[in-house]
Design a protein around this motif. Structure first.
Motif, PDB file in Angstrom:
ATOM      1  N   PHE A 165       1.186  19.012  -5.065  1.00  0.00           N
ATOM      2  CA  PHE A 165       0.049  18.321  -4.467  1.00  0.00           C
ATOM      3  C   PHE A 165       0.261  17.925  -3.008  1.00  0.00           C
ATOM      4  O   PHE A 165      -0.650  17.408  -2.375  1.00  0.00           O
ATOM      5  CB  PHE A 165      -0.315  17.073  -5.295  1.00  0.00           C
ATOM      6  N   HIS A 166       1.458  18.190  -2.469  1.00  0.00           N
ATOM      7  CA  HIS A 166       1.650  17.796  -1.066  1.00  0.00           C
ATOM      8  C   HIS A 166       2.711  18.642  -0.378  1.00  0.00           C
ATOM      9  O   HIS A 166       3.908  18.380  -0.502  1.00  0.00           O
ATOM     10  CB  HIS A 166       2.024  16.320  -0.963  1.00  0.00           C
ATOM     11  N   CYS A 186      -1.400  20.198   3.839  1.00  0.00           N
ATOM     12  CA  CYS A 186      -1.812  19.339   4.943  1.00  0.00           C
ATOM     13  C   CYS A 186      -1.104  19.799   6.215  1.00  0.00           C
ATOM     14  O   CYS A 186      -0.030  20.397   6.160  1.00  0.00           O
ATOM     15  CB  CYS A 186      -1.451  17.872   4.674  1.00  0.00           C
ATOM     16  N   GLU A 221      -6.483  13.568   4.332  1.00  0.00           N
ATOM     17  CA  GLU A 221      -5.256  12.783   4.473  1.00  0.00           C
ATOM     18  C   GLU A 221      -5.419  11.782   5.599  1.00  0.00           C
ATOM     19  O   GLU A 221      -5.955  12.106   6.671  1.00  0.00           O
ATOM     20  CB  GLU A 221      -4.025  13.643   4.770  1.00  0.00           C
ATOM     21  N   SER A 241      -2.904   8.912   7.667  1.00  0.00           N
ATOM     22  CA  SER A 241      -1.505   8.503   7.804  1.00  0.00           C
ATOM     23  C   SER A 241      -1.336   7.469   8.909  1.00  0.00           C
ATOM     24  O   SER A 241      -1.249   7.822  10.093  1.00  0.00           O
ATOM     25  CB  SER A 241      -0.610   9.709   8.100  1.00  0.00           C
ATOM     26  N   TYR A 257      -5.645  11.330   0.324  1.00  0.00           N
ATOM     27  CA  TYR A 257      -4.198  11.164   0.258  1.00  0.00           C
ATOM     28  C   TYR A 257      -3.778  10.213   1.373  1.00  0.00           C
ATOM     29  O   TYR A 257      -4.119  10.431   2.538  1.00  0.00           O
ATOM     30  CB  TYR A 257      -3.518  12.521   0.424  1.00  0.00           C
ATOM     31  N   VAL A 307      -4.868   8.968  -3.564  1.00  0.00           N
ATOM     32  CA  VAL A 307      -3.520   9.351  -3.987  1.00  0.00           C
ATOM     33  C   VAL A 307      -2.536   8.667  -3.048  1.00  0.00           C
ATOM     34  O   VAL A 307      -2.543   8.916  -1.834  1.00  0.00           O
ATOM     35  CB  VAL A 307      -3.325  10.878  -3.949  1.00  0.00           C
ATOM     36  N   GLY A 342       0.824   8.493  -1.492  1.00  0.00           N
ATOM     37  CA  GLY A 342       1.836   9.498  -1.281  1.00  0.00           C
ATOM     38  C   GLY A 342       3.257   8.961  -1.285  1.00  0.00           C
ATOM     39  O   GLY A 342       3.501   7.774  -1.078  1.00  0.00           O
ATOM     40  N   GLU A 386       1.572  10.152  -6.027  1.00  0.00           N
ATOM     41  CA  GLU A 386       2.257  11.427  -5.777  1.00  0.00           C
ATOM     42  C   GLU A 386       3.732  11.113  -5.599  1.00  0.00           C
ATOM     43  O   GLU A 386       4.085  10.185  -4.876  1.00  0.00           O
ATOM     44  CB  GLU A 386       1.654  12.109  -4.545  1.00  0.00           C
ATOM     45  N   GLY A 400       4.521  16.323  -6.260  1.00  0.00           N
ATOM     46  CA  GLY A 400       4.446  16.783  -4.880  1.00  0.00           C
ATOM     47  C   GLY A 400       5.840  16.909  -4.316  1.00  0.00           C
ATOM     48  O   GLY A 400       6.789  16.306  -4.829  1.00  0.00           O
ATOM     49  N   GLU A 428       6.503  17.469  -0.436  1.00  0.00           N
ATOM     50  CA  GLU A 428       6.620  17.238   1.007  1.00  0.00           C
ATOM     51  C   GLU A 428       7.416  18.372   1.676  1.00  0.00           C
ATOM     52  O   GLU A 428       8.155  18.172   2.629  1.00  0.00           O
ATOM     53  CB  GLU A 428       7.238  15.861   1.308  1.00  0.00           C
TER      54      GLU A 428
END
Length: 253
Positions: A9-10, A38, A104, A106, A134, A161, A163, A187, A211, A213
């Motif tokens: 998922f990531h 992403c 997403e 951040s 996310y 979600v 992260g 996640e 996930g 990364e």
């Protein structure tokens, strides 16, 4: 464990030559069927690590074009998410939203708090397009897990979600904060096995998604974390596949 299908998922895709091919090779190597992608490379890692500790931000746009192009023609194997820049009007996301499957946000990169009206504007667009959101949280006023909870309560129709297993690698407190928030899933990249195990117990296996990364963390490392937990096959199926498809608005596949 990977005999069952897995949707990562990531993962991130930096705008560099060969990045798409390297990502697909890593997925094949680890037996991963699909991945949510992403944009990466928006900020160099040395500066990002400094911002995580001391604060600061960039106002640079992520290369969402590179993500859309990389995911095109993969028959759904690569699923594009839009990496929003809250320093731009939400209309920039709305204009492209139909090309993407999620959003997403951040604060670690762009430094805009989850309590900022500009973030609410972005989430409102996500609600229009049924996009999951996310979010990477920080131990910083306005960007913490409690702030994500506040945002999720403003938008109960949106699936969020959290992260990287929360803030840091042993954030059991994040699980306490989101436990009673049904529209927030976790996640699991980066967190210790104790956090993944506690998340399954406290949140239920319908609110946990796998996930990695990638490329900052190899998917094999995150898969090993769940192999160590020795989950029953049906529980691993939900974490690795079913929950992600539900968040994406897809039928079970």
């Amino acid at each position: 464990m990977t005999a069952q299908p897995v949707l990562d998922f990531h993962v991130r895709l930096a705008p560099r030559p060969g990045a798409r091919e390297r990502l697909l090779a890593a997925l094949r190597e680890c037996g991963l069927a699909r991945a949510v992608v992403c944009a990466g490379g928006t900020i160099d890692l040395d500066r990002l690590s400094r911002q995580l500790v001391t604060g600061g931000h960039v106002e640079t746009d992520a290369d969402n074009d590179a993500v859309a192009a990389a995911c095109a023609g993969t028959d759904g194997r690569l699923v594009p998410f839009f990496f929003a820049n809250p320093h731009r009007p939400a209309e920039a996301y709305r204009a492209r939203a139909a090309e993407f499957r999620g959003l997403e946000i951040s604060p670690a990169v762009h430094g805009v708090a989850l309590t900022d009206p500009r973030v609410a504007d972005l989430v409102a667009v996500a609600a229009e397009f049924d996009h999951p959101v996310y979010v990477v949280c920080l131990d910083r006023p306005g960007a913490g897990v409690a702030d994500l909870v506040g945002l999720s309560r403003r938008f109960p129709q949106v699936s969020f979600v959290l992260g990287h297993s929360g803030v840091g690698n042993i954030d059991l407190y994040a699980l306490t904060l989101i436990q009673d928030e049904p529209n927030i899933s976790l996640e699991t990249s980066g967190g210790y096995t104790c956090v993944a195990e506690a998340a399954l117990r406290r949140l239920g296996d319908d609110r946990v998604v796998f996930g990695s990364e990638y490329p900052l963390q190899h998917p094999a490392v995150e898969l090993a974390k769940f192999q160590a937990l020795r989950l029953p096959p049906e529980q691993w199926r939900r974490v690795a596949w079913d929950n992600a498809h539900r968040l994406l608005g897809e039928e079970k596949r």
